[in-house]
Design a protein around this motif. Structure first.
Motif, PDB file in Angstrom:
ATOM      1  N   GLN A 230       0.808  -1.226   0.000  1.00 58.53           N
ATOM      2  CA  GLN A 230       0.000   0.000   0.000  1.00 58.53           C
ATOM      3  C   GLN A 230       0.844   1.280   0.000  1.00 58.53           C
ATOM      4  O   GLN A 230       0.644   2.147  -0.831  1.00 58.53           O
ATOM      5  N   PRO A 231       1.791   1.452   0.893  1.00 57.22           N
ATOM      6  CA  PRO A 231       2.564   2.702   0.864  1.00 57.22           C
ATOM      7  C   PRO A 231       3.318   2.890  -0.454  1.00 57.22           C
ATOM      8  O   PRO A 231       3.481   4.003  -0.933  1.00 57.22           O
ATOM      9  N   ARG A 232       3.721   1.793  -1.047  1.00 58.32           N
ATOM     10  CA  ARG A 232       4.427   1.921  -2.332  1.00 58.32           C
ATOM     11  C   ARG A 232       3.487   2.502  -3.399  1.00 58.32           C
ATOM     12  O   ARG A 232       3.857   3.384  -4.157  1.00 58.32           O
ATOM     13  N   LEU A 233       2.217   1.997  -3.416  1.00 55.45           N
ATOM     14  CA  LEU A 233       1.254   2.493  -4.397  1.00 55.45           C
ATOM     15  C   LEU A 233       0.982   3.969  -4.172  1.00 55.45           C
ATOM     16  O   LEU A 233       0.896   4.756  -5.113  1.00 55.45           O
ATOM     17  N   ASN A 234       0.844   4.330  -2.909  1.00 56.49           N
ATOM     18  CA  ASN A 234       0.594   5.742  -2.595  1.00 56.49           C
ATOM     19  C   ASN A 234       1.685   6.619  -3.156  1.00 56.49           C
ATOM     20  O   ASN A 234       1.438   7.666  -3.747  1.00 56.49           O
ATOM     21  N   SER A 235       2.915   6.172  -2.975  1.00 53.54           N
ATOM     22  CA  SER A 235       4.013   6.999  -3.471  1.00 53.54           C
ATOM     23  C   SER A 235       3.953   7.111  -4.984  1.00 53.54           C
ATOM     24  O   SER A 235       4.251   8.162  -5.546  1.00 53.54           O
ATOM     25  N   ILE A 236       3.520   6.040  -5.657  1.00 52.41           N
ATOM     26  CA  ILE A 236       3.395   6.101  -7.123  1.00 52.41           C
ATOM     27  C   ILE A 236       2.342   7.140  -7.496  1.00 52.41           C
ATOM     28  O   ILE A 236       2.555   7.948  -8.407  1.00 52.41           O
ATOM     29  N   MET A 237       1.191   7.104  -6.767  1.00 51.26           N
ATOM     30  CA  MET A 237       0.119   8.063  -7.045  1.00 51.26           C
ATOM     31  C   MET A 237       0.637   9.486  -6.902  1.00 51.26           C
ATOM     32  O   MET A 237       0.397  10.341  -7.744  1.00 51.26           O
ATOM     33  N   GLN A 238       1.354   9.717  -5.820  1.00 48.24           N
ATOM     34  CA  GLN A 238       1.885  11.055  -5.597  1.00 48.24           C
ATOM     35  C   GLN A 238       2.751  11.472  -6.756  1.00 48.24           C
ATOM     36  O   GLN A 238       2.689  12.580  -7.256  1.00 48.24           O
ATOM     37  N   ALA A 239       3.579  10.529  -7.170  1.00 53.33           N
ATOM     38  CA  ALA A 239       4.506  10.851  -8.267  1.00 53.33           C
ATOM     39  C   ALA A 239       3.759  11.162  -9.539  1.00 53.33           C
ATOM     40  O   ALA A 239       4.213  11.975 -10.343  1.00 53.33           O
ATOM     41  N   SER A 240       2.571  10.554  -9.698  1.00 53.28           N
ATOM     42  CA  SER A 240       1.880  10.743 -10.982  1.00 53.28           C
ATOM     43  C   SER A 240       1.067  12.021 -11.026  1.00 53.28           C
ATOM     44  O   SER A 240       0.540  12.377 -12.065  1.00 53.28           O
ATOM     45  N   LEU A 241       0.922  12.709  -9.905  1.00 55.63           N
ATOM     46  CA  LEU A 241       0.109  13.936  -9.895  1.00 55.63           C
ATOM     47  C   LEU A 241       0.541  14.947 -10.960  1.00 55.63           C
ATOM     48  O   LEU A 241      -0.274  15.436 -11.725  1.00 55.63           O
ATOM     49  N   PRO A 242       1.811  15.279 -11.036  1.00 58.85           N
ATOM     50  CA  PRO A 242       2.204  16.255 -12.060  1.00 58.85           C
ATOM     51  C   PRO A 242       1.845  15.789 -13.460  1.00 58.85           C
ATOM     52  O   PRO A 242       1.461  16.580 -14.311  1.00 58.85           O
ATOM     53  N   VAL A 243       1.924  14.495 -13.688  1.00 58.56           N
ATOM     54  CA  VAL A 243       1.561  13.970 -15.018  1.00 58.56           C
ATOM     55  C   VAL A 243       0.076  14.205 -15.264  1.00 58.56           C
ATOM     56  O   VAL A 243      -0.334  14.617 -16.347  1.00 58.56           O
ATOM     57  N   GLN A 244      -0.736  13.944 -14.208  1.00 49.96           N
ATOM     58  CA  GLN A 244      -2.182  14.139 -14.365  1.00 49.96           C
ATOM     59  C   GLN A 244      -2.482  15.580 -14.744  1.00 49.96           C
ATOM     60  O   GLN A 244      -3.259  15.857 -15.640  1.00 49.96           O
TER      61      GLN A 244
END
Lengths: 683, 341
Positions: A230-244
């Motif tokens: 779970q924490p790993r996925l969260n970090s991926i989501m955070q990283a993808s924000l600028p892309v979004q």
């Protein structure tokens, strides 16, 4: 004394008496200290009856002797003493007989008693024996029944049926030859078989348990693995924000909204879901957001019974504390009212953008205790609006959404159950609080999926998605039309106040080129003032002048003629036309009650309004009606027949082209304008 | 007296429109059915409504009995005039006369039996027909209106037999003088003309406005209503309501009422008139006002007396005008109730 001495002397005397007592005398000699009297043996031999006779005889003799002694004594004399002595001796002998008899009687009595005693003892002994035996019998019987009732534990065991047993059991256990005949052996065999089976099953059970342990351990391991993911996925989501953001796909934002949406109360949630869906599917100009404090919403989230208890407890506490502090009753009631009218901390904001960049901001609130939704509205325009005086109420948040659907004035609570709640805390009507709480329009309830049927009041009204969905599109469209028509009116009022009727170019064809009558005044009037006017009675009586309408007065002049027009503007403008009532002051006062032509003029603008609507969305209706009134006044004044008896020219020369001046039994003037020929005719 | 504020009912677009229509409705004409039980009324939107007088007058009358039994769109323009024969209802307004069967009209969606248009001179605007008159002896119908002429139409063949010209402005009203037979017509030009039907010529002209006693120049000179009793005629409109002796063409009585009268009729020994103003006026022949009975409309345009022998229980006077209501007077003294579109 003499009896004692008699008693002492007795043994000797008796020994000397009676031969039959000899045998016992020997014995009595040997037992001298004992209380054995020789008379005891004698007693058995003598006859009690005879002794009784003897006693009676002896008593008689004694009596006789006494009597003789008495006689002799009384006679006196010398030989008396010898006779007395003789008699005395005889009496003494008799006395001794009596004593013996007394002794015998006593001994007899004693013997009798002894015998009775013995017999009694015997009987008692038998009795006891009998009782003992009976007791033993009972005891034995009990034992027997116990034995008979004894259930051996082996009977409690559910053994397999006989056929099965013979089928399944191996021959060394079943031993058919032996067991068939002997039920005891059979049972033993069956018990043996049972034991075997149970041992086997116990083994299996142990194996399964160990399996289960193993599997549980595996599950644990896997769970840990996932939770570390779970924490790993969260970090991926955070990283993808600028892309979004770069790609204009604000999934995260939407996700956050959905997160907050989970804490919305059901009606607001329905509204949120349906509005978002509608916005995405049909209408890009609609945007939905949630405002408010999520933490407060979370704090509220308790099961209904608990929160009710809490409320009552807190109420009780409050009452106690207030008793101690002694505040006024009003303050207490006020608090209760505030509690009743409390809003949910979260609210849904809808922004409707219209074509001309003006935005309608709607904020929807949910009143928890009353189970209704309210809305607050605000209109913002792209450019700053200068509000003309008469347009004050057009866009005011209080009235801009009034009567979106006919009759939906938003001043009363739509939930009939609320009335009872209000009575408890002394609230008369919700309309006192609408300014701060928002308006509880019926369409707002429908958008939240709340339906309050009048015929069958339901216990709990739950938010229904289908109700919201069915009303969403119509309501949104109506809202947009409403805002746009109000803004259009706003602009028009600014122009009307300056005395110019703003007719757009695509409506010019409805009117002749030259219009001489002009608008002089345009003001708002109050509802009560409208009702008081003498020429508006018909409209009031027809029920068309309610307090949700807006009222205006226009004054059109030409020369000495002044035409007053009282206007009823329904909130549902422009689908519901404004209604005009006229009063002309020219050569007297003419209204629809005394002049058929004034009535016809009213009919031209009120009934034939559809021609004046102009291009959709018919925002030009009011201004076209006003322009038409000016044209009608022109026609009226110019076609007025000249009174030959009065001197002087006509005040208004006829400039309009009319085929005929009068027509029909009521002699109507030609009010209908024909385009493009430009002449006036009758309808 | 305080005016009670009526309850405001939430109105949608259609309800508001219907309410406005009713507020601005004018009933121009009425006609009683041959059986006497029904009343037809024609309004300015071209609709004809049939009311059941027997139902409205019966003792179990409810609010619905005061509503029309059937309403239909008869003409494109207003229905200015209607008359009934023994089987038909003839209605006229915007230049055409149409016939309807009384027996059929009570069913919904009835169609006219026939329609005829008199031969007009002008074609620019279709002139209206203001008055219809039945001449029973000839079985013909006389139409008069906007083209200033009287047309006669034979009811059996439907052809227009004669045209009577003479008026200089449009004709308002017609009356039949039974004895001769002669037709009287009154028009906007202020003249009452008498026409002989056999010779088709104008025999007498009375220019009312030229007589001082009755002329009222501020109202105009138009003659709005006519009624005749063979020797006598009463007419009114712009000039005052006056009773004339026909042979000598002299006004004998001027009735003292200022409002222009739009309808007048002889009834027994009275003259009933109605016009601008709420009331139905009852006059003695001597000129005295016997009674003024107020109605519910601000102005009245037509009066109708139901004297059909077949329905004596429906013998009423009905008055209609500048509203959507027809007032029913069971007794000439007061208004009993109103029928409403």
């Amino acid at each position: 004394m003499s009896s004692e001495s008699g008693k002492k002397r007795k043994p000797k005397v008796i020994r000397s008496d009676g031969a039959p007592a000899e045998g016992k005398r020997n014995r009595s000699d040997t037992e001298q200290e004992g209380k054995y009297y020789s008379e005891e043996a004698e007693v058995d031999l003598r006859d009690p009856g005879r002794d009784y006779e003897l006693y009676k005889y002896t008593c008689q003799e004694l009596q006789r002797l006494m009597a003789e002694i008495q006689d002799l004594k009384s006679r006196g004399g010398k030989d008396v003493a010898i006779e007395i002595e003789e008699r005395r001796i005889q009496s003494c002998v008799h006395f001794m007989t009596l004593k013996k008899l007394n002794r015998l009687a006593h001994i007899r009595l004693k013997k009798g008693r002894d015998q009775t005693h013995e017999a009694k003892q015997k009987v008692d002994a038998y009795h006891l024996q009998l009782q003992n035996l009976l007791y033993e019998v009972m005891h034995l019987q009990k034992e027997i029944t116990k034995c008979l009732e004894f259930k051996s534990k082996h009977e409690e065991i559910d053994l397999v049926s006989l056929e099965e047993f013979y089928k399944e059991a191996p021959p060394d256990i079943s031993k058919a030859e032996v067991t068939m005949g002997d039920p005891h052996q059979q049972t033993l065999a069956r018990l043996d078989w049972e034991l075997e089976q149970r041992k086997r099953l116990a083994e299996k059970y142990r194996e399964c348990l160990s399996n289960k342990e193993k599997i549980l351990k595996e599950i644990e391991v896997k769970k840990e693995y996932l939770s570390s993911l779970q924490p790993r996925l969260n970090s991926i989501m955070q990283a993808s924000l600028p892309v979004q953001e770069y790609l204009f796909m604000p999934f995260d934002q939407a996700h956050k909204q959905y997160e907050t949406a989970r804490h919305l109360p059901p009606p607001l949630y329905v509204l949120f879901v349906q509005a978002t869906a509608y916005g995405q599917a049909c209408d890009k100009t609609l945007s939905v957001a949630i405002e408010g404090s999520v933490d407060e919403a979370k704090a509220l989230f308790k099961p209904p019974e608990d929160s009710q208890d809490d409320e009552s407890d807190s109420d009780a506490e409050e009452e106690q504390t207030t008793k101690r502090r002694r505040p006024t009753l009003g303050v207490q009631l006020d608090d209760k009212r505030k509690e009743m009218l409390k809003r949910h901390p979260l609210s849904v904001m809808l922004d409707l953008k219209c074509k001309d960049d003006s935005v309608l901001h709607l904020t929807f609130y949910y009143l928890m205790n009353l189970n209704i939704m309210t809305v607050k509205a605000k209109v913002t325009t792209a450019t700053e609006l200068i509000t003309p005086i008469s347009a004050g109420d057009l866009l005011s948040p209080d009235s801009v959404l009034s009567c979106l659907y006919p009759g939906d004035h938003g001043k009363k609570t739509p939930n009939p159950a609320n009335q009872y709640q209000f009575d408890k805390v002394g609230i008369l009507t919700l309309s006192d609080y609408v300014l701060e709480l928002g308006h509880p329009y019926l369409w707002v309830q429908k958008l939240g999926g709340l339906h309050f049927p009048k015929e069958q009041p339901q216990q709990t009204v739950i938010a229904d998605h289908s109700l919201s969905a069915s009303h969403m599109e119509t309501t949104m469209k109506l809202l947009k039309t409403r805002v746009q028509s109000r803004l259009a009116l706003h602009k028009q009022f600014a122009s009307l106040e300056h005395g110019i009727v703003p007719v757009t170019s695509d409506c010019q064809y409805l009117f002749p080129a030259k219009v001489v009558s002009h608008l002089v005044k345009w003001v708002t009037i109050a509802h009560e003032d409208y009702m008081e006017l003498h020429f508006t009675k018909d409209i009031v009586d027809a029920g068309l002048a309610g307090d949700t309408n807006l009222y205006y007065m226009a004054l059109i002049e030409r020369g000495t003629a002044k035409l007053q027009a009282a206007v009823v503007l329904n909130p549902g403008y422009s689908s519901i036309p404004p209604i005009f009532q006229l009063c002309l002051n020219w050569k007297g006062e003419k209204t629809n009650s005394n002049d058929d032509n004034i009535r016809a003029m009213e009919g031209e603008v009120n009934v034939c309004y559809k021609e004046l609507c102009g291009p959709w969305p018919s925002h030009q209706l009011l201004t076209n009606q006003l322009q038409r009134l000016c044209v009608l006044l022109d026609v009226y004044l110019e076609t007025e027949s000249h009174d030959d008896s009065v001197e002087g020219p006509k005040e208004f020369p006829q400039e309009k082209m009319c085929l005929r001046l009068f027509r029909g039994p009521s002699r109507m003037k030609p009010f209908k304008y024909n385009h493009p020929q430009g002449f006036f005719s009758h309808r | 007296m305080e005016r009670a504020v009526p309850l405001v009912v939430p109105l949608g677009q259609t309800e508001v429109f219907q309410a406005l229509q009713r507020l601005h409705m004018t009933i121009f004409s009425q006609s009683v059915s041959p059986c006497g039980k029904f009343l037809a009324a024609g309004n300015n939107y071209g609709q004809i409504a049939i009311f059941s007088l027997s139902a409205a007058l019966s003792s179990e009358a409810k609010e619905e009995s005061k509503k029309p039994v059937v309403t239909f769109q008869a003409h494109d323009g207003p229905v200015y005039s209607m008359v009934s024969t023994d089987r038909h209802l003839l209605s006229a307004g915007d230049g055409e006369v149409k016939a309807w069967l009384w027996a059929e009209m009570l069913k919904k969606g009835c169609k006219e039996l026939w329609r005829r248009q008199p031969p007009y001179r002008t074609s620019l605007e279709v002139p209206e027909i203001n008055a219809l008159l039945l001449v029973p002896k000839e079985n013909s119908l006389i139409l008069a209106g906007g083209d200033c002429q009287l047309h006669t139409m034979d009811l059996e063949t439907g052809t227009f037999t004669r045209v009577l010209r003479g008026h200089t402005d449009y004709i308002h009203c017609l009356a039949l003088r039974e004895r001769s037979p002669e037709v009287l017509s009154g028009g906007e030009d202020g003249a009452v003309r008498l026409w002989d039907l056999r010779t088709a010529k104008e025999v007498q002209t009375i220019e009312v406005y030229k007589h001082e006693e009755c002329s009222r120049p501020h109202n105009g000179r138009w003659i709005g209503c006519l009624a005749t009793d063979s020797d006598w005629m009463v007419c009114g409109g712009g000039p005052a309501l006056t009773l004339w002796h026909l042979r000598s063409s002299t006004p004998t009585t001027v009735f003292p009422i200022r409002a222009p009268q739009k309808h007048v009729t002889f009834y027994q020994d009275l003259i009933l008139s109605a016009g601008q103003g709420r009331c139905v006026n009852q006059w003695q022949l001597s000129g005295e006002l016997k009674a003024q009975v107020p109605g519910s409309s601000p102005g009245l345009l037509s009066l109708s007396l139901n004297q059909q022998p077949a329905a004596p229980e429906c013998k009423v006077l009905t008055a209609a005008g500048n509203s959507c209501r027809v007032d029913v007077f069971t007794n000439l003294g007061y208004r009993a109730f109103s029928l409403s579109f």
